[in-house]
Scaffold this active site. Structure first.
Site, short mmCIF file in Angstrom:
data_model
loop_
_atom_site.label_atom_id
_atom_site.label_comp_id
_atom_site.label_asym_id
_atom_site.label_seq_id
_atom_site.Cartn_x
_atom_site.Cartn_y
_atom_site.Cartn_z
N GLU A 187 0.84 -1.21 0.00
CA GLU A 187 0.00 0.00 0.00
C GLU A 187 0.87 1.26 0.00
O GLU A 187 0.52 2.27 -0.60
CB GLU A 187 -0.96 -0.03 1.20
CG GLU A 187 -2.06 -1.07 0.98
CD GLU A 187 -2.63 -1.70 2.24
OE1 GLU A 187 -2.42 -1.17 3.34
OE2 GLU A 187 -3.28 -2.76 2.12
N GLY A 196 -6.44 -7.71 7.98
CA GLY A 196 -7.83 -7.70 8.45
C GLY A 196 -8.08 -8.55 9.68
O GLY A 196 -8.73 -8.10 10.64
N GLY A 209 -6.17 -8.31 1.46
CA GLY A 209 -7.50 -7.75 1.70
C GLY A 209 -8.54 -8.22 0.70
O GLY A 209 -9.63 -7.65 0.63
C1 PEP Z 1 -1.44 -6.83 4.91
O1 PEP Z 1 -1.87 -5.81 4.41
O2 PEP Z 1 -0.30 -6.84 5.41
C2 PEP Z 1 -2.30 -8.02 4.87
C3 PEP Z 1 -1.73 -9.19 4.88
O3 PEP Z 1 -3.63 -7.79 4.80
P1 PEP Z 1 -4.83 -8.89 4.83
O4 PEP Z 1 -4.45 -9.92 5.87
O5 PEP Z 1 -6.05 -8.12 5.21
O6 PEP Z 1 -4.88 -9.49 3.47
#
Ligand code: PEP
Length: 248
Positions: A94, A232, A170
């Site tokens: 991100e 999440g 995500g």
């Molecule tokens: C993250 O952004 O580090 C991640 C693994 O997110 P999620 O578990 O929500 O996929």
């Protein structure tokens, strides 16, 4: 094993206190898994006051590589250290995609974190398009090589890598355990070429991307998966603790 929770931009400091308290009360007896809680910066002070268990680390989600100065909105390694922060997530996809972070910029942060005795959790991972074009290993190779450039030999065992396929973050789509193992083994091989096999074996490589209580055990059972980075599912104390328990 290391199980790290990345809260991203979720939870106020007030909300965070109760989540951290709930996690802590459930992991008191667990000593064989390292646990990192990485809330937003605004929860670090209260988190620091709550955490005293040795294998529970407080982590940040980003930092700037300069020690101080005119960098409005940024946080330095020494500011994190002052709040007893032990680790810092760097190069999350991100940050790469929304904030334009390059491999070179991320590398500066990795080196600064290590110099300041903070454990960097360096994130790498391919997009869906890159995977479909069979460019996964090429992308991983570039991100790993550039991300770890210049790390002094004696600091390598402080490094943590996280393989996070962007298409799995995500989205509810998880890499299969075999897909994760394939890339983790490749990362380990890269590290052994860059440093040495002995050093590469000491680096923990976490898997991240829709890891949940019901798929964690099979991912964590892979030989080169040394833990998880959880987004999440780390926002809910019970599900985060269930993932930690599947690492026992
Ligand atoms: C993250 O952004 O580090 C991640 C693994 O997110 P999620 O578990 O929500 O996929």
């Amino acid at each position: 094993m290391l199980i790290a929770g990345n809260w991203k931009m979720n939870k106020t400091a007030t909300e965070g206190v109760s989540v951290i308290k709930n996690i802590l009360s459930s992991v008191q007896q667990i000593t064989s898994v390292d646990i990192a809680i990485c809330p937003p910066f605004t929860s670090l002070a209260s988190g620091s006051a709550l955490i005293s268990q040795e294998n529970v680390w407080l982590g940040a989600q980003n930092m700037h590589h300069e020690p101080l100065g005119a960098y409005t909105g940024e946080i330095s390694a020494s500011m994190l250290k002052d709040l007893s922060v032990s680790c810092v997530i760097l190069g999350h996809s991100e940050r790469r995609s929304y904030f334009g972070e390059t491999d070179e910029f991320i590398n500066k942060k990795v080196l600064s974190a290590l110099q300041n005795h903070l454990i960097p959790i360096l994130c790498v991972g391919e997009t869906l398009e890159e995977r479909e074009q069979n460019r996964t290993m090429e992308v991983i190779s570039r991100q790993v090589r550039k991300g770890v450039a210049g790390i002094p030999e004696q600091a390598i065992d402080q490094l943590v890598l996280a393989y996070e396929p962007v298409w799995a973050i995500g989205t509810g789509r998880t890499a299969t355990p075999e897909m994760a193992q394939e890339v983790h083994a490749y990362i380990r091989k890269l590290l052994s070429e860059i440093f040495s096999q002995q050093k590469a074996e000491k680096v923990r490589i976490l898997y991240g991307g829709s890891m949940k209580p019901d798929n964690a055990a099979s991912l964590l059972a892979q030989p080169d998966v040394d833990g998880g980075l959880i987004g999440g599912a780390s926002l809910d104390a019970a599900s985060f603790v269930n993932i930690i328990k599947s690492a026992l």
